[in-house]
Design a protein around this motif. Sequence first.
Motif, PDB file in Angstrom:
ATOM      1  N   SER A  86     -42.270  22.764 -64.142  1.00 42.39           N
ATOM      2  CA  SER A  86     -41.570  23.933 -64.665  1.00 42.39           C
ATOM      3  C   SER A  86     -40.089  23.661 -64.876  1.00 42.39           C
ATOM      4  CB  SER A  86     -41.728  25.121 -63.706  1.00 42.39           C
ATOM      5  OG  SER A  86     -41.122  24.838 -62.452  1.00 42.39           O
ATOM      6  N   ASP A 127     -35.657  27.998 -66.844  1.00 42.80           N
ATOM      7  CA  ASP A 127     -35.476  28.865 -65.672  1.00 42.80           C
ATOM      8  C   ASP A 127     -35.181  30.308 -66.079  1.00 42.80           C
ATOM      9  OD1 ASP A 127     -36.021  26.810 -63.984  1.00 42.80           O
ATOM     10  OD2 ASP A 127     -34.100  26.871 -62.908  1.00 42.80           O
ATOM     11  N   LEU A 173     -38.384  31.918 -67.026  1.00 41.79           N
ATOM     12  CA  LEU A 173     -39.215  32.177 -65.854  1.00 41.79           C
ATOM     13  C   LEU A 173     -38.715  33.400 -65.082  1.00 41.79           C
ATOM     14  CD1 LEU A 173     -39.778  28.552 -64.471  1.00 41.79           C
ATOM     15  CD2 LEU A 173     -41.340  29.925 -65.850  1.00 41.79           C
ATOM     16  N   ARG A 174     -37.396  33.521 -64.959  1.00 44.08           N
ATOM     17  CA  ARG A 174     -36.842  34.681 -64.237  1.00 44.08           C
ATOM     18  C   ARG A 174     -37.119  35.987 -64.962  1.00 44.08           C
ATOM     19  NH1 ARG A 174     -32.613  30.908 -62.865  1.00 44.08           N
ATOM     20  NH2 ARG A 174     -31.501  31.402 -64.792  1.00 44.08           N
ATOM     21  N   LEU A 227     -39.975  36.648 -66.589  1.00 43.01           N
ATOM     22  CA  LEU A 227     -41.405  36.942 -66.679  1.00 43.01           C
ATOM     23  C   LEU A 227     -41.746  38.203 -65.880  1.00 43.01           C
ATOM     24  CD1 LEU A 227     -43.135  33.440 -66.312  1.00 43.01           C
ATOM     25  CD2 LEU A 227     -43.038  34.889 -68.347  1.00 43.01           C
ATOM     26  N   THR A 280     -48.444  36.064 -61.888  1.00 44.43           N
ATOM     27  CA  THR A 280     -48.263  34.615 -61.937  1.00 44.43           C
ATOM     28  C   THR A 280     -48.719  33.997 -60.627  1.00 44.43           C
ATOM     29  OG1 THR A 280     -46.366  34.841 -63.438  1.00 44.43           O
ATOM     30  CG2 THR A 280     -46.596  32.753 -62.263  1.00 44.43           C
ATOM     31  N   THR A 295     -41.044  26.933 -58.801  1.00 42.81           N
ATOM     32  CA  THR A 295     -41.637  27.849 -59.778  1.00 42.81           C
ATOM     33  C   THR A 295     -41.871  29.212 -59.159  1.00 42.81           C
ATOM     34  OG1 THR A 295     -42.789  25.934 -60.739  1.00 42.81           O
ATOM     35  CG2 THR A 295     -43.506  28.119 -61.449  1.00 42.81           C
ATOM     36  N   THR A 342     -38.767  31.205 -58.636  1.00 41.63           N
ATOM     37  CA  THR A 342     -38.045  31.592 -59.847  1.00 41.63           C
ATOM     38  C   THR A 342     -38.712  32.738 -60.584  1.00 41.63           C
ATOM     39  OG1 THR A 342     -37.341  29.274 -60.083  1.00 41.63           O
ATOM     40  CG2 THR A 342     -37.033  30.696 -61.989  1.00 41.63           C
ATOM     41  N   VAL A 343     -40.050  32.778 -60.584  1.00 38.87           N
ATOM     42  CA  VAL A 343     -40.785  33.840 -61.282  1.00 38.87           C
ATOM     43  C   VAL A 343     -40.887  35.058 -60.378  1.00 38.87           C
ATOM     44  CG1 VAL A 343     -42.963  34.496 -62.368  1.00 38.87           C
ATOM     45  CG2 VAL A 343     -42.124  32.141 -62.590  1.00 38.87           C
ATOM     46  N   ALA A 349     -44.196  36.037 -58.153  1.00 39.01           N
ATOM     47  CA  ALA A 349     -45.213  34.986 -58.222  1.00 39.01           C
ATOM     48  C   ALA A 349     -45.802  34.723 -56.840  1.00 39.01           C
ATOM     49  CB  ALA A 349     -44.615  33.704 -58.784  1.00 39.01           C
TER      50      ALA A 349
END
Length: 310
Positions: free
Chosen positions: A166, A241, A244-245, A247, A251, A270, A273-274, A277
């Motif tokens: 990622s 990144d 991803l932040r 999203l 996840t 990952t 960051t999400v 998640a």
Amino acid sequence: MPQRREALGSVALGSAALLGVKPARAQPAPPADAPPRQHRVRAPDGVEVAAYEHGNPQGPAILFVHGYMQAALSWDRQTRDPGLAREFRMVAYDIRGHGMSGKPEGDAFYKPGKAWADEVGAVIDALGLRRPVLVGWSYGGRIMGDYIAEHGAGSLSAMNWVGATSSAADPSRFGRGGRHNGPNGGASADPATAIRATVAFLRDCFEVQPSASDFETMLAFNMMVPRHVRLALQGRPMDIDAKLRALSLPTLVTHGDQDKLVLASMGRHTAATVPGARLSVYENIGHAPFWEDAPRFNRELAALARSAAR
């Protein structure tokens, strides 16, 4: 307008009953061992990729993206699983340069993120996948990153990052397995060197080693990837990144704690960051948790897909 469609549907069903006509029923899912429904999909830049459809045509869609030097066959323990096949419409495809897909020469087909993003989009559109769960393994994480960077995540219902890259920002998140690639390894111009390095690379993909028969199959499709493709896939930048932040869909991050290629620290990055998640770490499992512990992986993937469908 939705209310009017429902009313019209009721009238139609009532009329059919009066006429003695039975309403159409959904077709049952084919058996898990049925041959896949094969498709050829042309990406916007003209590259044709081979896609394979399994499972229940009426079920929620799952789209699998394999990794570097791998193939759609990598996902056999998912696409051939009877439980998943009854419930889900599963599509795995050979990414460009791999398997039975086109293998054009030239960096223009492999270096730009847009080429990969548009390829994923072409498969989704051509097969009519409605908000699929996007599952990416290893290099497939780069491709998922390309897709959300170019097209956003609005057409997806969920994502599963499986031993997936990622970020390329921190080299310490990559393991020793990568040493087998490059012009002095798997991408060598000397065939004996390339074969030895590919065998070593493939061994490092697993902590729980595949059977001799399975390893032969895997080595065969690894060797279908020509040298110019192996070289072109290396060294691509990745900086997602911010994407991803942003999203906001379910996840799941799946990672083996003994991964020798993409270290578990990548999975933790990952998941951190999400937003929201979930990180699922497999103990004593390597780079291929979907193969090494398929029952657990399939349970968790099914749960993710069900929650996304709701």
